[in-house]
Design a protein around this motif. Structure first.
Motif, PDB file in Angstrom:
ATOM      1  N   PRO A 169      52.846  18.585  42.793  1.00 42.73           N
ATOM      2  CA  PRO A 169      52.426  19.799  41.902  1.00 42.73           C
ATOM      3  C   PRO A 169      53.608  20.767  41.629  1.00 42.73           C
ATOM      4  N   ARG A 170      53.570  21.455  40.527  1.00 44.14           N
ATOM      5  CA  ARG A 170      54.619  22.415  40.252  1.00 44.14           C
ATOM      6  C   ARG A 170      54.760  23.413  41.269  1.00 44.14           C
ATOM      7  N   LEU A 171      55.834  23.996  41.546  1.00 48.67           N
ATOM      8  CA  LEU A 171      56.163  25.074  42.684  1.00 48.67           C
ATOM      9  C   LEU A 171      56.177  26.232  42.112  1.00 48.67           C
ATOM     10  N   ASP A 172      55.376  27.241  42.127  1.00 49.63           N
ATOM     11  CA  ASP A 172      55.566  28.530  41.983  1.00 49.63           C
ATOM     12  C   ASP A 172      55.981  29.370  42.910  1.00 49.63           C
ATOM     13  N   PHE A 173      55.736  29.256  44.214  1.00 51.56           N
ATOM     14  CA  PHE A 173      55.847  30.213  45.108  1.00 51.56           C
ATOM     15  C   PHE A 173      56.364  29.279  46.290  1.00 51.56           C
ATOM     16  N   PRO A 174      57.241  29.834  47.170  1.00 48.44           N
ATOM     17  CA  PRO A 174      57.927  29.237  48.381  1.00 48.44           C
ATOM     18  C   PRO A 174      56.648  28.760  49.286  1.00 48.44           C
ATOM     19  N   LYS A 175      55.822  29.587  49.446  1.00 48.51           N
ATOM     20  CA  LYS A 175      54.594  29.255  50.398  1.00 48.51           C
ATOM     21  C   LYS A 175      54.088  27.973  50.189  1.00 48.51           C
ATOM     22  N   GLU A 176      54.108  27.493  48.992  1.00 48.98           N
ATOM     23  CA  GLU A 176      53.647  26.085  48.649  1.00 48.98           C
ATOM     24  C   GLU A 176      54.163  25.100  49.370  1.00 48.98           C
ATOM     25  N   LEU A 177      55.377  25.274  50.038  1.00 50.76           N
ATOM     26  CA  LEU A 177      56.110  24.423  50.695  1.00 50.76           C
ATOM     27  C   LEU A 177      55.702  24.149  52.120  1.00 50.76           C
ATOM     28  N   THR A 178      54.755  24.955  52.596  1.00 44.94           N
ATOM     29  CA  THR A 178      54.143  25.005  53.879  1.00 44.94           C
ATOM     30  C   THR A 178      53.630  23.421  54.289  1.00 44.94           C
ATOM     31  N   ASP A 179      53.986  23.108  55.457  1.00 42.53           N
ATOM     32  CA  ASP A 179      53.543  21.710  55.847  1.00 42.53           C
ATOM     33  C   ASP A 179      53.992  20.538  55.060  1.00 42.53           C
ATOM     34  N   ARG A 180      55.379  20.891  54.464  1.00 41.40           N
ATOM     35  CA  ARG A 180      55.968  19.685  53.593  1.00 41.40           C
ATOM     36  C   ARG A 180      57.136  19.266  54.606  1.00 41.40           C
ATOM     37  N   THR A 181      57.389  18.057  54.533  1.00 38.12           N
ATOM     38  CA  THR A 181      58.751  17.595  55.162  1.00 38.12           C
ATOM     39  C   THR A 181      60.083  17.804  54.652  1.00 38.12           C
ATOM     40  N   VAL A 182      60.927  18.483  55.396  1.00 35.24           N
ATOM     41  CA  VAL A 182      62.290  18.645  54.643  1.00 35.24           C
ATOM     42  C   VAL A 182      63.025  17.548  54.986  1.00 35.24           C
ATOM     43  N   LEU A 183      63.772  17.184  54.013  1.00 34.25           N
ATOM     44  CA  LEU A 183      64.923  16.111  54.050  1.00 34.25           C
ATOM     45  C   LEU A 183      66.253  16.846  54.117  1.00 34.25           C
ATOM     46  N   VAL A 184      67.134  16.531  55.269  1.00 30.81           N
ATOM     47  CA  VAL A 184      68.295  17.246  55.424  1.00 30.81           C
ATOM     48  C   VAL A 184      69.285  16.366  56.123  1.00 30.81           C
ATOM     49  N   PHE A 185      70.709  16.830  55.990  1.00 30.67           N
ATOM     50  CA  PHE A 185      71.843  16.017  56.591  1.00 30.67           C
ATOM     51  C   PHE A 185      71.593  16.468  57.982  1.00 30.67           C
ATOM     52  N   ARG A 186      72.619  15.902  58.738  1.00 30.41           N
ATOM     53  CA  ARG A 186      72.580  15.984  60.091  1.00 30.41           C
ATOM     54  C   ARG A 186      73.129  17.441  60.709  1.00 30.41           C
TER      55      ARG A 186
END
Length: 298
Positions: free
Chosen positions: A173-190
């Motif tokens: 879903p379109r992101l309008d506010f950072p709070k909408e990322l709550t409980d999402r998985t974050v993919l990062v480098f080491r």
């Protein structure tokens, strides 16, 4: 105390084993043991503790290792200085962040290789913190890392700036506010990746707690997993631009203090600049057209 003895001592100290030092130097194990004992007799102090797991430096051994590293490094620089010819030759070890290597450097490296085919160019990628330490340890001649880098032993050249964007899959879903990322998985480098630190810092400021942080080793894997809907990531806009045009992912800007980053090329102040290295620095400055060097002369 000759060069060969110092090399044997250094190899034993670094490997923590007489047998491993012998393998590294292609010596008989008895020769390594003999040279270490001769050094200890000459210096009048034990250099290693012997135990069933190998060997460990004593306080005297730690002191000698510092001087041995300096002495052998100076001898190597002397060899380079004497042998350095007008035609660039010899080894050159360069490091870079994974994202910079993928987008900014392929043409530079290819052109340099064509100009200097006799140079033994080695190239590695990794997180900024790891690369900075490798340059400080003389393992790399130089590296492209996220800047600025403030260290008394390093010089840095600003080469370009990147805009970082938040990346999601196209079904998200379109992101309008950072709070909408709550409980999402974050993919990062080491750990040690500067982009990772930026993303987590921004989320923390916004009060967002990712449900899970997943580490990956390559850029392609992160982009592929984002596109598949596994999670979100923070990447340079220059990298994901083509992916957004192909409707493989979506990207969103983030606040400038987290989204605008500088890439610098770092090297040690005391490093000897061979002809091969001088030409590489010349190509960096000509190609990226940013002349400043943190106020330090090149």
């Amino acid at each position: 105390m000759d060069t060969a003895s110092l090399q044997v001592f250094q190899a034993a100290a670094r490997s923590g084993s007489v047998s491993k030092a012998a393998q590294l130097l292609n010596y008989a194990q008895s020769n390594v043991t003999t040279k270490i004992k001769q050094l200890e007799k000459e210096l009048g102090a034990p250099l290693f503790y012997r135990h069933n797991r190998g060997i460990t430096l004593t306080s005297a051994g730690k002191t000698l290792l510092e001087y041995a590293d300096k002495a052998l490094r100076l001898l190597e620089e002397a060899r380079k200085a004497v042998q350095d010819a007008s035609t660039p030759t010899g080894p050159l070890s360069i490091g870079s962040m994974e994202t910079t290597a993928a987008v900014r450097l392929p043409h530079l490296l290819a052109d340099y290789h064509r100009m200097c085919p006799e140079v033994d160019l080695s190239f590695v990628t990794g997180p900024s913190q790891q690369l900075i330490q490798a340059v400080l340890d003389y393992s790399l001649d130089g590296a492209f890392v996220m800047g600025p880098v403030e260290h008394p032993e390093l010089l840095q050249d600003s080469v370009f700036e990147e805009d970082l964007v938040l990346v999601t899959d196209t079904l998200h879903p379109r992101l309008d506010f950072p709070k909408e990322l709550t409980d999402r998985t974050v993919l990062v480098f080491r750990s040690g990746c500067s982009y990772r630190a930026k993303l987590l810092g921004w989320l923390q400021e916004e009060g967002v707690m990712p449900v899970k942080i997943m580490e990956f080793g390559t850029l392609e894997t992160i982009i592929g997993c984002v596109a598949a809907g596994l999670g979100v990531s923070l990447l340079p806009e220059s990298i994901v631009r083509s992916k957004t045009k192909e409707s493989l992912v979506r990207s969103y800007p983030i606040p400038e203090r987290y989204g605008r980053v500088q890439t610098v090329f770092i090297r040690r102040k005391d490093a000897y600049l061979t002809q091969a290295y001088k030409l590489f620095l010349h190509e960096i400055k000509n190609r990226f057209l940013v002349p400043r060097d943190s106020g330090q002369p090149s």
